[in-house]
Design a protein around this motif. Structure first.
Motif, PDB file in Angstrom:
ATOM      1  N   LEU A  57     -54.418 -40.088 -22.146  1.00 12.89           N
ATOM      2  CA  LEU A  57     -53.162 -39.642 -21.557  1.00 12.89           C
ATOM      3  C   LEU A  57     -52.442 -40.758 -20.810  1.00 12.89           C
ATOM      4  O   LEU A  57     -51.259 -40.634 -20.484  1.00 12.89           O
ATOM      5  N   GLU A  58     -53.161 -41.848 -20.526  1.00 13.64           N
ATOM      6  CA  GLU A  58     -52.550 -42.973 -19.818  1.00 13.64           C
ATOM      7  C   GLU A  58     -51.835 -43.925 -20.764  1.00 13.64           C
ATOM      8  O   GLU A  58     -51.059 -44.767 -20.332  1.00 13.64           O
ATOM      9  N   LEU A  59     -52.102 -43.804 -22.066  1.00 15.30           N
ATOM     10  CA  LEU A  59     -51.475 -44.696 -23.045  1.00 15.30           C
ATOM     11  C   LEU A  59     -49.993 -44.389 -23.219  1.00 15.30           C
ATOM     12  O   LEU A  59     -49.569 -43.237 -23.080  1.00 15.30           O
ATOM     13  N   ASP A  60     -49.212 -45.419 -23.573  1.00 16.95           N
ATOM     14  CA  ASP A  60     -47.837 -45.147 -23.982  1.00 16.95           C
ATOM     15  C   ASP A  60     -47.869 -44.580 -25.400  1.00 16.95           C
ATOM     16  O   ASP A  60     -48.895 -44.622 -26.088  1.00 16.95           O
TER      17      ASP A  60
ATOM     18  N   PHE B 256     -50.819 -44.860 -28.345  1.00 16.21           N
ATOM     19  CA  PHE B 256     -51.540 -43.656 -28.759  1.00 16.21           C
ATOM     20  C   PHE B 256     -51.449 -43.464 -30.264  1.00 16.21           C
ATOM     21  O   PHE B 256     -52.426 -43.050 -30.902  1.00 16.21           O
ATOM     22  N   GLN B 257     -50.290 -43.784 -30.858  1.00 16.58           N
ATOM     23  CA  GLN B 257     -50.142 -43.640 -32.300  1.00 16.58           C
ATOM     24  C   GLN B 257     -51.037 -44.627 -33.042  1.00 16.58           C
ATOM     25  O   GLN B 257     -51.566 -44.321 -34.124  1.00 16.58           O
ATOM     26  N   ILE B 258     -51.239 -45.811 -32.480  1.00 14.70           N
ATOM     27  CA  ILE B 258     -52.154 -46.792 -33.077  1.00 14.70           C
ATOM     28  C   ILE B 258     -53.558 -46.209 -33.152  1.00 14.70           C
ATOM     29  O   ILE B 258     -54.241 -46.303 -34.176  1.00 14.70           O
ATOM     30  N   VAL B 259     -53.975 -45.582 -32.066  1.00 15.89           N
ATOM     31  CA  VAL B 259     -55.307 -44.989 -32.003  1.00 15.89           C
ATOM     32  C   VAL B 259     -55.392 -43.777 -32.936  1.00 15.89           C
ATOM     33  O   VAL B 259     -56.363 -43.624 -33.695  1.00 15.89           O
ATOM     34  N   LEU B 260     -54.385 -42.909 -32.885  1.00 14.63           N
ATOM     35  CA  LEU B 260     -54.384 -41.683 -33.683  1.00 14.63           C
ATOM     36  C   LEU B 260     -54.430 -41.995 -35.175  1.00 14.63           C
ATOM     37  O   LEU B 260     -55.139 -41.324 -35.943  1.00 14.63           O
TER      38      LEU B 260
ATOM     39  N   ASP C  52     -55.357 -47.446 -36.748  1.00 17.06           N
ATOM     40  CA  ASP C  52     -54.875 -48.785 -37.087  1.00 17.06           C
ATOM     41  C   ASP C  52     -55.877 -49.797 -36.535  1.00 17.06           C
ATOM     42  O   ASP C  52     -55.807 -50.180 -35.364  1.00 17.06           O
ATOM     43  N   THR C  53     -56.812 -50.221 -37.360  1.00 17.18           N
ATOM     44  CA  THR C  53     -57.920 -51.055 -36.875  1.00 17.18           C
ATOM     45  C   THR C  53     -57.446 -52.380 -36.283  1.00 17.18           C
ATOM     46  O   THR C  53     -57.985 -52.842 -35.271  1.00 17.18           O
ATOM     47  N   ASP C  54     -56.436 -52.988 -36.906  1.00 15.78           N
ATOM     48  CA  ASP C  54     -55.915 -54.249 -36.364  1.00 15.78           C
ATOM     49  C   ASP C  54     -55.259 -54.011 -35.009  1.00 15.78           C
ATOM     50  O   ASP C  54     -55.476 -54.776 -34.059  1.00 15.78           O
ATOM     51  N   GLY C  55     -54.447 -52.959 -34.920  1.00 13.97           N
ATOM     52  CA  GLY C  55     -53.768 -52.653 -33.659  1.00 13.97           C
ATOM     53  C   GLY C  55     -54.757 -52.288 -32.563  1.00 13.97           C
ATOM     54  O   GLY C  55     -54.566 -52.653 -31.394  1.00 13.97           O
ATOM     55  N   ILE C  56     -55.803 -51.576 -32.917  1.00 14.58           N
ATOM     56  CA  ILE C  56     -56.834 -51.195 -31.945  1.00 14.58           C
ATOM     57  C   ILE C  56     -57.501 -52.436 -31.384  1.00 14.58           C
ATOM     58  O   ILE C  56     -57.698 -52.570 -30.163  1.00 14.58           O
ATOM     59  N   LYS C  57     -57.823 -53.372 -32.257  1.00 17.93           N
ATOM     60  CA  LYS C  57     -58.495 -54.605 -31.824  1.00 17.93           C
ATOM     61  C   LYS C  57     -57.567 -55.482 -30.988  1.00 17.93           C
ATOM     62  O   LYS C  57     -57.951 -55.987 -29.930  1.00 17.93           O
ATOM     63  N   GLU C  58     -56.328 -55.633 -31.429  1.00 21.15           N
ATOM     64  CA  GLU C  58     -55.372 -56.491 -30.734  1.00 21.15           C
ATOM     65  C   GLU C  58     -55.030 -55.968 -29.340  1.00 21.15           C
ATOM     66  O   GLU C  58     -54.805 -56.746 -28.412  1.00 21.15           O
ATOM     67  N   ASN C  59     -55.011 -54.634 -29.179  1.00 19.80           N
ATOM     68  CA  ASN C  59     -54.604 -54.042 -27.909  1.00 19.80           C
ATOM     69  C   ASN C  59     -55.776 -53.569 -27.051  1.00 19.80           C
ATOM     70  O   ASN C  59     -55.562 -52.942 -26.012  1.00 19.80           O
TER      71      ASN C  59
END
Length: 465
Positions: A380-383, A387-391, A394-401
């Motif tokens: 709930l703290e994510l923008d 959150f859409q990256i996680v949902l 997105d493996t690259d986005g998850i790792k980068e962020n």
């Protein structure tokens, strides 16, 4: 309002099942949809009074709901028989089916640990709304919606379950509008209710996110907005009759109270007329040697008398009920049965609900619910973008962020809850965070008591298997 409109085959989405669309068939279909649903089955692992109870003879929310349905059916049959005789309705079955189904549903939205679970969710959002800058901003931007979480109630969550969270599309179980309306005990959201005005304003009956669904239901049945379906009164009476008597029996089963204690203390709480009535029942119960059988005689006697009173009250007050001007219980307050049930409720509140066994587990439940929300709150703290990256995994986005923990947390959430979130957020993207909160609460509320304990232990590192 009239019977011809409040008893209807109308659904929010026309059914795709091939069959005759008569009232009896459609209302029977509602009952089957409920009985075969996962949320209804999960009630077997949710507490009525005693969470995490190992004694199968002690009631769960499932057995309680079945008993309420039996009492509701009894009242509805008595009412329907009279209405058929008066030619106000042609067939008794649809009315009886709707009431029975509403009774089966009445606790379906309860979170783990019952009312303590509700209080824990409300308290968590009140505290975070005051302490977290992120939550404070969302509270300011979405105040009416945020208040639904600060005043969380299982009745509102139940409506969300049956209208959105089950089934193949956004209509959930797609029950008849008649059943949905009969289920709605409190016909107000948190933002429209007026605390203290009357019994209908006691709690929120639905979240603002379900505002369109419930208004469409009222419109299809020609029920004025924020007015109860007449059939809701029958469901409410059935619950009032069943719950305190059942809780007394469970207290006896668990040796928290004794039958002698029940008989004496309820008798002492009655006025002279009701006391004579009570003593007559107690004396007749003496024919049974077994303690439980004695109480069963008293319970059965009270249920039979109270259901008759509810039937008579419904018939006598029909004009006020159908005009939306009746705000009382069907168990007439001047009746001896009402006085006995009121004394029984007082006894249960003092001797059973406050027993050490019940209270210790409830305190544990509060810690479990609070702990689960603490552990899930990073989502709930994510923008919205993160959150859409996680949902979307997105493996690259998850790792980068650095969202590895968040990606593990979101994998815990059921696909059905995610499906509902995606549908709602796609329609109103500006409300994404509110729907994300509902996603978390949908998951948490769906947990059984034992699963909530297990998940809490795992997330806290207390156990790993």
């Amino acid at each position: 309002m009239k019977y011809g409109t409040i008893i209807s085959t109308e659904r929010l989405r026309p059914t795709t099942t091939i069959r005759e669309h008569d009232l009896t068939t459609e209302t029977e279909s509602d009952k089957a949809r409920v009985l075969f649903s996962a949320p209804f089955r999960r009630l077997q692992k949710k507490a009525q009074v005693f969470p995490l109870e190992s004694n199968a003879a002690v009631r769960s929310r499932l057995t309680h709901s079945l008993e309420v349905a039996a009492v509701g059916r009894q009242i509805a049959q008595k009412i329907a028989k009279e209405l058929v005789h008066r030619t106000e309705i042609a067939d008794s079955d649809p009315l009886v089916n709707i009431v029975e189904c509403a009774c089966l549903l009445h606790d379906i939205g309860n979170p783990p640990f019952g009312h303590f679970g509700e209080a824990a969710i409300s308290s968590w959002f009140k505290n975070n709304g005051a302490e977290s800058k992120s939550f404070e901003l969302h509270r300011k931007n979405f105040t009416p919606y945020y208040l639904d979480f600060e005043n969380f109630d299982g009745n509102a969550q139940g409506l969300r379950i049956i209208t959105k969270l089950q089934g193949e599309d956004q209509y959930g179980l797609n029950l008849t509008c008649s059943t949905i309306a009969a289920y709605l005990k409190y016909p107000h959201s948190e933002s429209t209710r007026e605390a203290g005005k009357n019994n209908f304003h006691k709690k929120p009956g639905y979240f603002l996110t379900e505002d369109d669904s419930i208004k469409a239901t009222w419109d299809k049945l020609e029920i004025p907005h924020h007015v109860r379906s007449p059939l809701t009164f029958i469901m409410e009476a059935a619950d009032d009759i069943a719950y305190c008597l059942s809780d007394i029996e469970d207290g006896i089963e668990k040796n928290i109270i004794t039958l002698d204690q029940v008989l004496i203390e309820i008798g002492n709480a009655l006025d002279s007329d009701a006391q004579i009535h009570w003593q007559e029942m107690v004396l007749k119960a003496e024919q049974y040697k077994n303690i439980i059988n004695k109480f069963i005689y008293i319970r059965t006697n009270l249920i039979n008398r109270a259901t008759t009173i509810a039937k008579e009250s419904f018939i006598e007050n029909s004009a006020a009920i159908f005009s939306g001007n009746f705000h009382e219980t069907l168990i007439t307050k001047s009746s001896l049965e009402y006085k006995i049930l009121k004394a029984a409720r007082g006894f249960v509140a003092l001797k059973v609900y406050t027993s050490r066994e019940a209270e210790v587990i409830e305190l544990s439940g509060n810690s479990i619910i609070t702990g689960l929300l603490d552990k899930l709150s990073p989502l709930l703290e994510l923008d919205t973008e993160s959150f859409q990256i996680v949902l979307n995994k997105d493996t690259d986005g998850i790792k980068e962020n650095g969202l590895q923990i968040h990606s593990r947390l979101i994998n815990l959430l059921p696909s059905q809850c995610k499906k509902s979130y995606k549908h709602e957020a796609s329609i109103k993207p500006d409300m994404e965070w509110i729907y994300r909160v509902h996603l978390i609460i949908d998951y948490l509320s769906g947990m059984t008591d034992d699963f909530a304990l297990e998940m809490y232990q795992k997330l806290m590192g207390i156990r790993t298997t």
